[in-house]
Write an enzyme that holds these catalytic residues in place. Sequence first.
Site, PDB file in Angstrom:
ATOM      1  N   ALA A   1      18.580 -37.721  -8.679  1.00 54.12           N
ATOM      2  CA  ALA A   1      18.650 -36.999  -9.707  1.00 54.12           C
ATOM      3  C   ALA A   1      18.698 -37.733 -11.203  1.00 54.12           C
ATOM      4  O   ALA A   1      18.221 -37.173 -12.125  1.00 54.12           O
ATOM      5  CB  ALA A   1      19.772 -36.070  -9.425  1.00 54.12           C
TER       6      ALA A   1
ATOM      7  N   ARG B   1       7.845 -30.941  -5.744  1.00 51.43           N
ATOM      8  CA  ARG B   1       8.933 -30.213  -5.786  1.00 51.43           C
ATOM      9  C   ARG B   1       9.171 -29.113  -7.289  1.00 51.43           C
ATOM     10  O   ARG B   1       8.230 -28.819  -7.952  1.00 51.43           O
ATOM     11  CB  ARG B   1      10.082 -31.199  -5.506  1.00 51.43           C
TER      12      ARG B   1
ATOM     13  N   TYR C   1      14.248 -34.600   3.119  1.00 53.54           N
ATOM     14  CA  TYR C   1      14.601 -35.981   2.911  1.00 53.54           C
ATOM     15  C   TYR C   1      14.585 -36.754   4.475  1.00 53.54           C
ATOM     16  O   TYR C   1      14.956 -37.565   4.726  1.00 53.54           O
ATOM     17  CB  TYR C   1      16.074 -35.882   2.789  1.00 53.54           C
TER      18      TYR C   1
ATOM     19  N   ARG D   1      21.938 -33.431   3.806  1.00 52.16           N
ATOM     20  CA  ARG D   1      21.049 -32.949   2.620  1.00 52.16           C
ATOM     21  C   ARG D   1      19.964 -32.509   3.603  1.00 52.16           C
ATOM     22  O   ARG D   1      19.779 -32.651   4.674  1.00 52.16           O
ATOM     23  CB  ARG D   1      20.408 -34.042   1.855  1.00 52.16           C
TER      24      ARG D   1
ATOM     25  N   ASN E   1      16.066 -46.065  -6.475  1.00 55.17           N
ATOM     26  CA  ASN E   1      15.767 -44.712  -6.212  1.00 55.17           C
ATOM     27  C   ASN E   1      16.879 -43.972  -6.954  1.00 55.17           C
ATOM     28  O   ASN E   1      18.243 -44.062  -6.469  1.00 55.17           O
ATOM     29  CB  ASN E   1      15.932 -44.303  -4.587  1.00 55.17           C
TER      30      ASN E   1
ATOM     31  N   GLU F   1      10.134 -48.189  -8.854  1.00 57.63           N
ATOM     32  CA  GLU F   1      10.902 -46.900  -8.582  1.00 57.63           C
ATOM     33  C   GLU F   1      10.348 -46.078  -7.478  1.00 57.63           C
ATOM     34  O   GLU F   1       9.177 -46.193  -6.995  1.00 57.63           O
ATOM     35  CB  GLU F   1      10.398 -45.803  -9.698  1.00 57.63           C
TER      36      GLU F   1
ATOM     37  N   PRO G   1      22.927 -41.074  -6.835  1.00 57.06           N
ATOM     38  CA  PRO G   1      23.482 -39.991  -6.441  1.00 57.06           C
ATOM     39  C   PRO G   1      23.045 -39.340  -5.179  1.00 57.06           C
ATOM     40  O   PRO G   1      22.089 -38.970  -5.205  1.00 57.06           O
ATOM     41  CB  PRO G   1      23.895 -39.164  -7.688  1.00 57.06           C
ATOM     42  N   ASN G   2      23.944 -39.122  -4.317  1.00 54.81           N
ATOM     43  CA  ASN G   2      23.800 -38.156  -3.072  1.00 54.81           C
ATOM     44  C   ASN G   2      22.953 -38.659  -2.085  1.00 54.81           C
ATOM     45  O   ASN G   2      23.017 -38.041  -0.877  1.00 54.81           O
ATOM     46  CB  ASN G   2      23.380 -36.734  -3.536  1.00 54.81           C
TER      47      ASN G   2
ATOM     48  N   HIS H   1      10.930 -42.980  -4.354  1.00 51.60           N
ATOM     49  CA  HIS H   1      11.701 -41.396  -3.614  1.00 51.60           C
ATOM     50  C   HIS H   1      11.416 -41.461  -2.490  1.00 51.60           C
ATOM     51  O   HIS H   1      10.074 -41.647  -1.741  1.00 51.60           O
ATOM     52  CB  HIS H   1      11.096 -40.514  -4.732  1.00 51.60           C
TER      53      HIS H   1
ATOM     54  N   ARG I   1      11.963 -31.913 -11.574  1.00 53.67           N
ATOM     55  CA  ARG I   1      11.676 -33.075 -10.951  1.00 53.67           C
ATOM     56  C   ARG I   1      10.242 -33.706 -11.209  1.00 53.67           C
ATOM     57  O   ARG I   1      10.109 -35.005 -10.798  1.00 53.67           O
ATOM     58  CB  ARG I   1      11.679 -33.000  -9.282  1.00 53.67           C
TER      59      ARG I   1
HETATM   60  C1  DQA Z   1      14.910 -38.253  -4.749  1.00 48.25           C
HETATM   61  C2  DQA Z   1      14.361 -37.128  -5.486  1.00 48.25           C
HETATM   62  C3  DQA Z   1      15.190 -36.658  -6.598  1.00 48.25           C
HETATM   63  O1  DQA Z   1      14.656 -35.534  -7.264  1.00 48.25           O
HETATM   64  C4  DQA Z   1      16.431 -35.899  -6.008  1.00 48.25           C
HETATM   65  O2  DQA Z   1      17.427 -35.783  -7.146  1.00 48.25           O
HETATM   66  C5  DQA Z   1      17.061 -37.094  -5.008  1.00 48.25           C
HETATM   67  C6  DQA Z   1      16.401 -37.875  -4.293  1.00 48.25           C
HETATM   68  C7  DQA Z   1      14.218 -38.637  -3.571  1.00 48.25           C
HETATM   69  O3  DQA Z   1      14.498 -39.663  -3.008  1.00 48.25           O
HETATM   70  O4  DQA Z   1      13.166 -37.752  -2.955  1.00 48.25           O
HETATM   71  O5  DQA Z   1      18.408 -36.918  -4.998  1.00 48.25           O
HETATM   72  O6  DQA Z   1      15.116 -39.364  -5.694  1.00 48.25           O
END
Ligand code: DQA
Length: 143
Positions: free
Chosen positions: A76, A106, A22, A17, A73, A97, A9-10, A99, A110
């Site tokens: 959240a 952070r 990011y 963002r 990835n 996994e 998501p997002n 990120h 997280r």
């Molecule tokens: C993320 C880190 C997560 O904590 C966050 O919610 C994201 C992006 C990253 O790629 O750094 O949406 O997965």
Amino acid sequence: MKVLVINGPNLARLDIRDSSIYGDMSYPQLVAHIEGAAKTHGFTADVRQSDDEAMIISWLHEAADSSIPVIINPAAFTHYSYAIRDAAELVKAPLIEVHLSNPLAREEFRHTSVISGVANGTIGGFGPNSYVLALIALKALTS
Ligand code: DQA
């Protein structure tokens, strides 16, 4: 070899963002970056994004049924989705996994990943190159 790259998501809204966390790449640019790196390392990347937990679970089932390696990835969902964790556990091919940011540097919420325990490994903090490093790790795991 095919690799399924799943973004949670997002992540499709990287353009709006926080760029100090990011970076400056838009989501389409990130996809092109991943596809290019995949090609360099001998993979064909099927890059997908969803804000929907059920969709991500169905993609993990697809990877499990077809023995396709996964780079994920979970965004959240990383921090609380036991359903995605259980689906990731079904994937017997390597699952990595990733990120963009370093979640451990952070906010405290997280610092927990419910996914890491069923992944071959976790790479975070290198921006779009987290995906490239995952592809290199995947190559080592699959050759
Ligand atoms: C993320 C880190 C997560 O904590 C966050 O919610 C994201 C992006 C990253 O790629 O750094 O949406 O997965």
